[in-house]
Structure formats: C-alpha cells, structure tokens
Scaffold this motif. Sequence first.
Motif, mmCIF file in Angstrom:
data_model
loop_
_atom_site.group_PDB
_atom_site.id
_atom_site.type_symbol
_atom_site.label_atom_id
_atom_site.label_comp_id
_atom_site.label_asym_id
_atom_site.label_seq_id
_atom_site.Cartn_x
_atom_site.Cartn_y
_atom_site.Cartn_z
ATOM 1 N N MET A 1 0.132 -1.274 -0.129
ATOM 2 C CA MET A 1 -0.210 0.370 0.154
ATOM 3 C C MET A 1 0.825 1.377 -0.135
ATOM 4 O O MET A 1 0.374 2.267 -0.331
ATOM 5 N N VAL A 2 2.421 0.970 0.360
ATOM 6 C CA VAL A 2 3.053 2.021 0.120
ATOM 7 C C VAL A 2 2.860 3.077 -1.355
ATOM 8 O O VAL A 2 3.439 2.686 -2.098
ATOM 9 N N PRO A 3 2.839 4.460 -1.221
ATOM 10 C CA PRO A 3 2.793 4.731 -2.457
ATOM 11 C C PRO A 3 4.149 4.776 -2.661
ATOM 12 O O PRO A 3 5.004 5.329 -2.233
ATOM 13 N N ALA A 4 4.417 4.458 -4.415
ATOM 14 C CA ALA A 4 5.870 3.966 -4.993
ATOM 15 C C ALA A 4 5.212 4.686 -6.499
ATOM 16 O O ALA A 4 4.560 3.741 -7.300
ATOM 17 N N ASN A 5 6.355 5.338 -7.366
ATOM 18 C CA ASN A 5 6.122 5.243 -8.809
ATOM 19 C C ASN A 5 6.815 4.141 -9.573
ATOM 20 O O ASN A 5 8.475 5.133 -10.074
ATOM 21 N N THR A 6 6.626 3.516 -9.807
ATOM 22 C CA THR A 6 6.448 2.099 -10.719
ATOM 23 C C THR A 6 6.188 1.820 -11.533
ATOM 24 O O THR A 6 5.233 2.723 -11.511
ATOM 25 N N PRO A 7 6.919 1.498 -12.407
ATOM 26 C CA PRO A 7 6.365 1.210 -13.379
ATOM 27 C C PRO A 7 4.706 0.299 -13.734
ATOM 28 O O PRO A 7 3.997 0.469 -14.172
ATOM 29 N N ILE B 1 -12.323 14.210 -9.893
ATOM 30 C CA ILE B 1 -12.546 12.866 -9.723
ATOM 31 C C ILE B 1 -12.169 12.673 -8.262
ATOM 32 O O ILE B 1 -12.449 13.358 -7.062
ATOM 33 N N LEU B 2 -13.145 11.574 -8.046
ATOM 34 C CA LEU B 2 -12.932 11.503 -6.150
ATOM 35 C C LEU B 2 -12.314 9.934 -6.261
ATOM 36 O O LEU B 2 -13.361 8.448 -7.186
ATOM 37 N N ASP B 3 -11.229 9.568 -5.384
ATOM 38 C CA ASP B 3 -10.875 7.511 -5.372
ATOM 39 C C ASP B 3 -11.397 7.615 -4.064
ATOM 40 O O ASP B 3 -10.984 7.677 -3.551
ATOM 41 N N VAL B 4 -12.084 6.797 -4.008
ATOM 42 C CA VAL B 4 -12.524 5.846 -2.974
ATOM 43 C C VAL B 4 -11.498 4.506 -2.391
ATOM 44 O O VAL B 4 -11.367 4.543 -3.442
ATOM 45 N N GLY B 5 -11.782 4.555 -1.253
ATOM 46 C CA GLY B 5 -10.663 3.531 -0.830
ATOM 47 C C GLY B 5 -8.792 3.843 -0.736
ATOM 48 O O GLY B 5 -8.166 3.377 -1.791
ATOM 49 N N CYS B 6 -8.941 5.477 -0.734
ATOM 50 C CA CYS B 6 -7.497 5.802 -1.480
ATOM 51 C C CYS B 6 -6.710 5.502 -0.357
ATOM 52 O O CYS B 6 -5.182 4.990 -0.988
ATOM 53 N N GLY B 7 -6.789 4.843 0.993
ATOM 54 C CA GLY B 7 -5.529 4.702 1.464
ATOM 55 C C GLY B 7 -4.653 5.465 1.585
ATOM 56 O O GLY B 7 -5.223 7.006 1.860
ATOM 57 N N MET B 8 -3.462 4.934 1.767
ATOM 58 C CA MET B 8 -2.527 5.970 2.295
ATOM 59 C C MET B 8 -2.242 6.826 1.074
ATOM 60 O O MET B 8 -0.618 7.485 0.842
ATOM 61 N N GLY B 9 -2.311 6.576 -0.473
ATOM 62 C CA GLY B 9 -2.066 7.492 -1.790
ATOM 63 C C GLY B 9 -1.595 7.165 -3.133
ATOM 64 O O GLY B 9 -0.857 7.294 -3.676
ATOM 65 N N LYS B 10 -1.164 5.378 -2.563
ATOM 66 C CA LYS B 10 -0.725 4.883 -3.208
ATOM 67 C C LYS B 10 -0.767 5.147 -4.943
ATOM 68 O O LYS B 10 0.144 5.332 -5.724
ATOM 69 N N GLN C 1 -3.267 9.708 7.761
ATOM 70 C CA GLN C 1 -3.007 10.535 7.760
ATOM 71 C C GLN C 1 -1.067 10.320 7.384
ATOM 72 O O GLN C 1 -0.628 10.452 7.437
ATOM 73 N N GLN C 2 -1.125 8.675 7.022
ATOM 74 C CA GLN C 2 -0.590 7.879 6.062
ATOM 75 C C GLN C 2 -0.306 8.814 5.235
ATOM 76 O O GLN C 2 0.803 9.552 4.630
ATOM 77 N N PHE C 3 -1.677 8.896 4.470
ATOM 78 C CA PHE C 3 -0.971 9.660 2.914
ATOM 79 C C PHE C 3 -0.721 11.035 3.137
ATOM 80 O O PHE C 3 0.691 11.176 2.486
ATOM 81 N N LEU C 4 -1.020 12.104 4.359
ATOM 82 C CA LEU C 4 -0.959 12.800 4.298
ATOM 83 C C LEU C 4 0.830 13.697 3.920
ATOM 84 O O LEU C 4 1.655 13.801 4.112
ATOM 85 N N ARG C 5 1.238 12.520 5.227
ATOM 86 C CA ARG C 5 2.545 12.051 5.459
ATOM 87 C C ARG C 5 3.716 11.757 4.457
ATOM 88 O O ARG C 5 4.849 12.988 4.173
ATOM 89 N N TYR C 6 3.123 11.126 3.724
ATOM 90 C CA TYR C 6 3.694 10.825 2.248
ATOM 91 C C TYR C 6 3.504 12.877 1.430
ATOM 92 O O TYR C 6 4.134 11.843 0.291
ATOM 93 N N ASN C 7 2.610 12.983 1.197
ATOM 94 C CA ASN C 7 2.469 13.724 0.581
ATOM 95 C C ASN C 7 3.187 14.626 0.892
ATOM 96 O O ASN C 7 3.442 14.917 -0.119
ATOM 97 N N ASP C 8 3.780 14.561 1.972
ATOM 98 C CA ASP C 8 3.885 16.172 2.624
ATOM 99 C C ASP C 8 3.974 17.865 1.757
ATOM 100 O O ASP C 8 5.478 18.323 1.408
ATOM 101 N N ASN C 9 3.041 17.765 1.724
ATOM 102 C CA ASN C 9 2.285 19.213 1.123
ATOM 103 C C ASN C 9 2.198 19.460 -0.365
ATOM 104 O O ASN C 9 2.696 20.955 -0.585
ATOM 105 N N ARG C 10 3.402 18.107 -0.880
ATOM 106 C CA ARG C 10 3.166 18.601 -1.996
ATOM 107 C C ARG C 10 2.182 18.983 -3.223
ATOM 108 O O ARG C 10 2.570 20.024 -3.817
#
Length: 246
Positions: A27-33, A54-63, A86-95
């Motif tokens: 579930m960890v966000p990652a920019n992979t192929p 767009i609404l992303d349902v079940g967005c989780g950590m923002g993967k 909360q993890q989503f906000l951490r990974y977004n880091d205000n980007r």
Amino acid sequence: MSIIKSPIQYYNNIQLEYFSQKIKKTMVPANTPYVNRHVDELLSYGKITRTDRILDVGCGMGKYTLNMLAKGYKVEGLDLNAFLLQQFLRYNDNRFPVKLHLADIIEAPEELNEQFDYVIGFMVLHHLHILHTCFQSMYRLLKPGGKIIFLEPNPYNPLFHMQIWFTPGMSYEGEKGLKDMTQKNITKALNFAEFTNVDIHRFGAFPPAVYNSNLGRKIDHAFSKASILSPVMAFQLISATKPVAI
C-alpha cells in the motif's frame, strides 16, 4: 437479551483492523512501472481528462491518488480508515493540494452529491461491504452522465489466491470479497443501483516484482493482447454510467 451486531459495522471493523495493524508494503506510495501502468490503464480506459473532478474511493495511503495528482489530475480521496489517511498526508508532505474525506462510502457527506465526473478506485471494491448499497451511494455522488471506473483483481486468476496464501498479513477474511468480483455479481449490483453501460475490460498477468522488470513488462503486454487469455487476465477494469435524466 442479546446484542445484535450491525453487519456493515462488523465488516468495517474487520477491514479497519486488517489495514491498521501495520503498514502493508503493497500500500506504500511508489512511482513504479506497475503503479503507473494501473493508473494509465484506468485513465485511458475512462477517457478521463485533467479538467474532470475525480473521487478516489478507498484511497488509503495515496498509492494511486498521489500518482494521479503528480500527473496533474483533479482528484480527491475518500477512505474509512483515519490511520491510512494520516499516512497519506505524511507521504504527500504538502506537495499537492488535495481534499481527503474520512467516511464510509455509504456515509459520504451530502455536500458531495452530484459533484464528481468520475468515482474511481483501485483494488477497493472487494473490500467493501454490500456492493449494491455502495454503488447506490456512488451513484448519488456522480453528476448526471458521470462514470464509475474501478480496477479490481480477477477472481479467476490463480495468482491472487497464491498471493493470499503465501503473503504474510494477507488473509481470506480481509480479502473475502474477491470471490464476488465476477462479471455476473458486479453487473447485478450495478444494475440494481440503476447504472447503465456496464463494461468490463481485463488485462495484465504479472505481480509487481515481475512487471517492474523490462522483460516482465514485455511478456505481460504480449499476454494482454492475446484475447484467448482474457478470462484469466490478472486485472479487470469495471465501468458504468449514471444516465442523464430526460
């Protein structure tokens, strides 16, 4: 005297426990192929533009949500789990400026009614409780003519069952909705919610570890072009439309 459990609350509690025990690597966000392929397939299949809401349902950590935001799409997130947001906000880091909604899909705020061009999700339908009811709620969130598009595992692909058996932390209790992701069940639930133009498109063959290699991607895309393999392809894109009132 006995205590009667709400089946929806009971199911949600299982999901909250399943996803809050510890951070799952998948579930960890990652920019992979692999992640990019899923996002691009959904965006292309739905003909989604950067002007659509767009609404992303079940967005989780923002993967997947963070991936779409990075591509310039106007996407918001909704999830039942405060820990994951909360993890989503951490990974977004205000980007990226992004709205996140903490709610069960059937309790989405009324101010979101008919606000979205697309309601989407990645690997989330099989974690929801009663599909018929959830689709009804998505229906009210869409503008007339809007669409839902979800990327889900294909229950007829054996790799998903192997993944559940052999991956620590995964279980059929947490993933039990997988068996309901058949074309018959999905179409029945969508028709009940009064969606039209139901369509299912299957693609893909390999998990991330294989697809993220150059050779794995070449073989995967070759398999996806073989129509004879469509019934057992790993992933399925599910779409349906909210009709415009005449």
